[in-house]
Design a protein around this motif. Structure first.
Motif, PDB file in Angstrom:
ATOM      1  N   MET A 178     -10.094 -18.552  -2.979  1.00 59.18           N
ATOM      2  CA  MET A 178      -8.703 -18.932  -3.253  1.00 59.18           C
ATOM      3  C   MET A 178      -7.762 -17.988  -2.511  1.00 59.18           C
ATOM      4  SD  MET A 178      -8.712 -19.908  -7.325  1.00 59.18           S
ATOM      5  CE  MET A 178      -9.139 -18.271  -7.867  1.00 59.18           C
ATOM      6  N   ASP A 179      -7.299 -18.402  -1.364  1.00 62.92           N
ATOM      7  CA  ASP A 179      -6.439 -17.538  -0.563  1.00 62.92           C
ATOM      8  C   ASP A 179      -5.031 -17.426  -1.132  1.00 62.92           C
ATOM      9  OD1 ASP A 179      -5.671 -20.116  -0.032  1.00 62.92           O
ATOM     10  OD2 ASP A 179      -5.745 -19.931   2.152  1.00 62.92           O
ATOM     11  N   TYR A 180      -4.744 -18.204  -2.168  1.00 59.63           N
ATOM     12  CA  TYR A 180      -3.411 -18.144  -2.790  1.00 59.63           C
ATOM     13  C   TYR A 180      -3.393 -17.218  -4.003  1.00 59.63           C
ATOM     14  CZ  TYR A 180      -5.862 -21.677  -5.593  1.00 59.63           C
ATOM     15  OH  TYR A 180      -6.789 -22.354  -6.363  1.00 59.63           O
ATOM     16  N   PHE A 181      -4.523 -16.557  -4.302  1.00 54.73           N
ATOM     17  CA  PHE A 181      -4.609 -15.703  -5.486  1.00 54.73           C
ATOM     18  C   PHE A 181      -5.009 -14.283  -5.109  1.00 54.73           C
ATOM     19  CE2 PHE A 181      -7.339 -13.993  -8.997  1.00 54.73           C
ATOM     20  CZ  PHE A 181      -6.296 -13.682  -9.849  1.00 54.73           C
ATOM     21  N   GLU A 182      -4.375 -13.316  -5.806  1.00 55.36           N
ATOM     22  CA  GLU A 182      -4.719 -11.910  -5.605  1.00 55.36           C
ATOM     23  C   GLU A 182      -4.639 -11.189  -6.947  1.00 55.36           C
ATOM     24  OE1 GLU A 182      -3.321  -7.979  -3.019  1.00 55.36           O
ATOM     25  OE2 GLU A 182      -2.113  -9.818  -2.984  1.00 55.36           O
ATOM     26  N   LYS A 183      -5.642 -10.375  -7.218  1.00 56.61           N
ATOM     27  CA  LYS A 183      -5.643  -9.549  -8.421  1.00 56.61           C
ATOM     28  C   LYS A 183      -5.176  -8.151  -8.037  1.00 56.61           C
ATOM     29  CE  LYS A 183      -8.412  -9.116 -12.591  1.00 56.61           C
ATOM     30  NZ  LYS A 183      -9.733  -9.373 -13.216  1.00 56.61           N
ATOM     31  N   ILE A 184      -4.102  -7.712  -8.669  1.00 54.23           N
ATOM     32  CA  ILE A 184      -3.459  -6.455  -8.316  1.00 54.23           C
ATOM     33  C   ILE A 184      -4.008  -5.326  -9.192  1.00 54.23           C
ATOM     34  CG2 ILE A 184      -1.261  -5.245  -8.097  1.00 54.23           C
ATOM     35  CD1 ILE A 184      -1.569  -7.593  -6.187  1.00 54.23           C
ATOM     36  N   GLU A 185      -4.253  -4.174  -8.596  1.00 52.20           N
ATOM     37  CA  GLU A 185      -4.693  -2.999  -9.332  1.00 52.20           C
ATOM     38  C   GLU A 185      -3.507  -2.063  -9.538  1.00 52.20           C
ATOM     39  OE1 GLU A 185      -7.630  -2.668 -10.639  1.00 52.20           O
ATOM     40  OE2 GLU A 185      -8.432  -4.503  -9.715  1.00 52.20           O
ATOM     41  N   GLY A 186      -3.169  -1.816 -10.799  1.00 54.32           N
ATOM     42  CA  GLY A 186      -2.071  -0.894 -11.093  1.00 54.32           C
ATOM     43  C   GLY A 186      -0.738  -1.416 -10.584  1.00 54.32           C
ATOM     44  N   ASN A 187       0.191  -0.501 -10.348  1.00 51.31           N
ATOM     45  CA  ASN A 187       1.517  -0.891  -9.871  1.00 51.31           C
ATOM     46  C   ASN A 187       1.581  -0.759  -8.350  1.00 51.31           C
ATOM     47  OD1 ASN A 187       4.145  -1.646  -9.629  1.00 51.31           O
ATOM     48  ND2 ASN A 187       4.969  -0.157 -11.064  1.00 51.31           N
ATOM     49  N   SER A 188       1.053  -1.756  -7.672  1.00 50.55           N
ATOM     50  CA  SER A 188       1.014  -1.733  -6.203  1.00 50.55           C
ATOM     51  C   SER A 188       2.394  -1.870  -5.586  1.00 50.55           C
ATOM     52  CB  SER A 188       0.103  -2.856  -5.692  1.00 50.55           C
ATOM     53  OG  SER A 188      -1.218  -2.688  -6.157  1.00 50.55           O
ATOM     54  N   TYR A 189       3.366  -2.293  -6.390  1.00 45.86           N
ATOM     55  CA  TYR A 189       4.718  -2.517  -5.852  1.00 45.86           C
ATOM     56  C   TYR A 189       5.719  -1.502  -6.410  1.00 45.86           C
ATOM     57  CZ  TYR A 189       2.435  -6.907  -4.694  1.00 45.86           C
ATOM     58  OH  TYR A 189       1.555  -7.848  -4.215  1.00 45.86           O
ATOM     59  N   GLU A 190       5.234  -0.319  -6.718  1.00 44.92           N
ATOM     60  CA  GLU A 190       6.089   0.709  -7.320  1.00 44.92           C
ATOM     61  C   GLU A 190       7.242   1.110  -6.410  1.00 44.92           C
ATOM     62  OE1 GLU A 190       5.436   4.660 -10.093  1.00 44.92           O
ATOM     63  OE2 GLU A 190       3.850   4.006  -8.734  1.00 44.92           O
ATOM     64  N   ASP A 191       7.058   0.933  -5.106  1.00 45.05           N
ATOM     65  CA  ASP A 191       8.123   1.301  -4.152  1.00 45.05           C
ATOM     66  C   ASP A 191       9.397   0.505  -4.386  1.00 45.05           C
ATOM     67  OD1 ASP A 191       6.450   3.121  -3.017  1.00 45.05           O
ATOM     68  OD2 ASP A 191       6.062   1.981  -1.180  1.00 45.05           O
ATOM     69  N   LEU A 192       9.283  -0.654  -5.041  1.00 40.89           N
ATOM     70  CA  LEU A 192      10.479  -1.464  -5.302  1.00 40.89           C
ATOM     71  C   LEU A 192      11.455  -0.760  -6.235  1.00 40.89           C
ATOM     72  CD1 LEU A 192       9.025  -5.092  -5.646  1.00 40.89           C
ATOM     73  CD2 LEU A 192      10.059  -4.009  -3.648  1.00 40.89           C
ATOM     74  N   LYS A 193      10.981   0.235  -6.961  1.00 40.02           N
ATOM     75  CA  LYS A 193      11.886   0.993  -7.838  1.00 40.02           C
ATOM     76  C   LYS A 193      12.967   1.709  -7.033  1.00 40.02           C
ATOM     77  CE  LYS A 193       8.541   2.083 -11.506  1.00 40.02           C
ATOM     78  NZ  LYS A 193       7.831   3.182 -12.208  1.00 40.02           N
ATOM     79  N   TRP A 194      12.667   1.996  -5.763  1.00 41.76           N
ATOM     80  CA  TRP A 194      13.647   2.686  -4.927  1.00 41.76           C
ATOM     81  C   TRP A 194      14.860   1.800  -4.635  1.00 41.76           C
ATOM     82  CZ3 TRP A 194      13.484   7.722  -4.369  1.00 41.76           C
ATOM     83  CH2 TRP A 194      12.252   8.384  -4.490  1.00 41.76           C
ATOM     84  N   ASN A 195      14.731   0.521  -4.857  1.00 43.44           N
ATOM     85  CA  ASN A 195      15.866  -0.386  -4.637  1.00 43.44           C
ATOM     86  C   ASN A 195      16.822  -0.426  -5.821  1.00 43.44           C
ATOM     87  OD1 ASN A 195      14.882  -1.114  -2.096  1.00 43.44           O
ATOM     88  ND2 ASN A 195      13.637  -2.790  -2.937  1.00 43.44           N
ATOM     89  N   VAL A 196      16.439   0.210  -6.917  1.00 37.88           N
ATOM     90  CA  VAL A 196      17.344   0.298  -8.068  1.00 37.88           C
ATOM     91  C   VAL A 196      18.434   1.302  -7.722  1.00 37.88           C
ATOM     92  CG1 VAL A 196      17.564   0.899 -10.508  1.00 37.88           C
ATOM     93  CG2 VAL A 196      15.507  -0.283  -9.693  1.00 37.88           C
ATOM     94  N   PRO A 197      19.690   0.891  -7.720  1.00 35.44           N
ATOM     95  CA  PRO A 197      20.771   1.772  -7.259  1.00 35.44           C
ATOM     96  C   PRO A 197      21.085   2.900  -8.241  1.00 35.44           C
ATOM     97  CG  PRO A 197      21.691  -0.228  -8.170  1.00 35.44           C
ATOM     98  CD  PRO A 197      20.195  -0.421  -8.175  1.00 35.44           C
ATOM     99  N   GLU A 198      21.720   3.941  -7.736  1.00 34.15           N
ATOM    100  CA  GLU A 198      22.163   5.032  -8.609  1.00 34.15           C
ATOM    101  C   GLU A 198      23.455   4.651  -9.319  1.00 34.15           C
ATOM    102  OE1 GLU A 198      22.401   8.707  -6.536  1.00 34.15           O
ATOM    103  OE2 GLU A 198      20.284   8.724  -5.964  1.00 34.15           O
ATOM    104  N   ARG A 199      24.315   3.952  -8.608  1.00 37.02           N
ATOM    105  CA  ARG A 199      25.573   3.508  -9.222  1.00 37.02           C
ATOM    106  C   ARG A 199      25.365   2.191  -9.958  1.00 37.02           C
ATOM    107  NH1 ARG A 199      30.547   4.529  -4.928  1.00 37.02           N
ATOM    108  NH2 ARG A 199      30.315   6.803  -4.766  1.00 37.02           N
ATOM    109  N   LYS A 200      26.108   2.007 -11.000  1.00 35.25           N
ATOM    110  CA  LYS A 200      25.964   0.795 -11.795  1.00 35.25           C
ATOM    111  C   LYS A 200      26.431  -0.427 -11.017  1.00 35.25           C
ATOM    112  CE  LYS A 200      26.152   2.711 -16.442  1.00 35.25           C
ATOM    113  NZ  LYS A 200      26.677   2.545 -17.801  1.00 35.25           N
TER     114      LYS A 200
END
Length: 258
Positions: A1-23
């Motif tokens: 199934m090339d449309y499915f992937e099982k992720i281990e842990g938080n593989s996308y943790e880098d997306l937290k850097w897109n959370v801004p400092e200012r509201k």
């Protein structure tokens, strides 16, 4: 199934850097009835505490006006005789006032409220996540219409998804006894047929699907019961607010975040 992937842990943790400092950003937490509204208040407080959101607004039926103090963040909509939302243009319009809407539930099980919320979701121009009992209510109210809105995210149990599939006469069945592979296959085909995002929990795996792509990550830090408290939904909303157009990755980041 090339449309499915099982992720281990938080593989996308880098997306937290897109959370801004200012509201920045506005989120509506929508739900409640004359007897129940505490979860909506708790989730709104969690979003304000954990994310730099400029405004988190509680959208409640106006039957609660006398039970709550006057607060700028409270928005009261016309209510039905049962104490939840009535059909109104105000409810439809309020969905357009935020960058993200979280329909948390605690809605009265009646046809008036069902039509009201379904109509608002069908026309929602901003991202809108529906979860908990709001899914049951909306499954009974024109699901074939609001499921065609690409701004909708359905966070539901496997049983709720099975009900939703039956409601739209979807040719694939989803059984409680289904394996992970079977759930993945159904959600793959379902999200190719309907442009919504889907989040569910199956045997300790959080399964996320959109546009035919399905990924799963192990549930960590929450019991299966706590998964549906509203806090995980709030984390999904918060991460997607600051990572638009990355629904699957931002959702998994939110679910896996400590």
């Amino acid at each position: 199934m090339d449309y499915f992937e099982k992720i281990e842990g938080n593989s996308y943790e880098d997306l937290k850097w897109n959370v801004p400092e200012r509201k920045q950003g506005i989120v509506n937490v929508i739900g409640g009835n004359a007897q129940r509204f505490r979860d909506e208040v708790k989730v709104a407080e969690y979003l304000e505490r954990e994310f730099p959101i400029e405004a988190v607004r509680l959208v409640l039926p106006d039957t609660l006006k006398g039970k709550l103090p006057e607060m700028p963040s409270f928005m009261f909509m016309p209510s039905s005789e049962s104490g939840s939302f009535a059909e109104s243009q105000e409810l439809i319009d309020v969905f357009a006032t935020a960058d993200y809407n979280l329909v948390l539930g605690d809605l009265s099980r009646n046809s008036v409220t069902g039509r009201a919320v379904a109509s608002a979701c069908r026309s929602a121009e901003k991202m809108t996540l529906i979860t908990r009992d709001s899914v049951d209510l909306l499954a009974d109210n024109m699901p074939e219409r609001w499921l065609m809105n690409e701004n909708i995210v359905v966070m539901a149990s496997v049983a709720q998804l099975a009900k939703l599939l039956r409601a739209v006469y979807y040719p694939k069945m989803l059984l409680m006894s289904a394996s992970l592979v079977q759930v993945v296959e159904v959600l793959h085909k379902f999200t190719l047929s309907y442009p919504v995002g889907v989040v569910t929990l199956h045997n300790g795996q959080v399964v996320v699907a959109h546009s035919g792509i399905v990924k799963a990550v192990e549930l960590s830090g929450y019991s299966p019961l706590a998964f549906w408290s509203g806090e995980v939904a709030a984390k999904i909303v918060g991460m997607n607010l600051y990572n638009p157009n990355q629904f699957i990755e931002a959702t998994i980041c939110g679910v896996a975040a400590k």
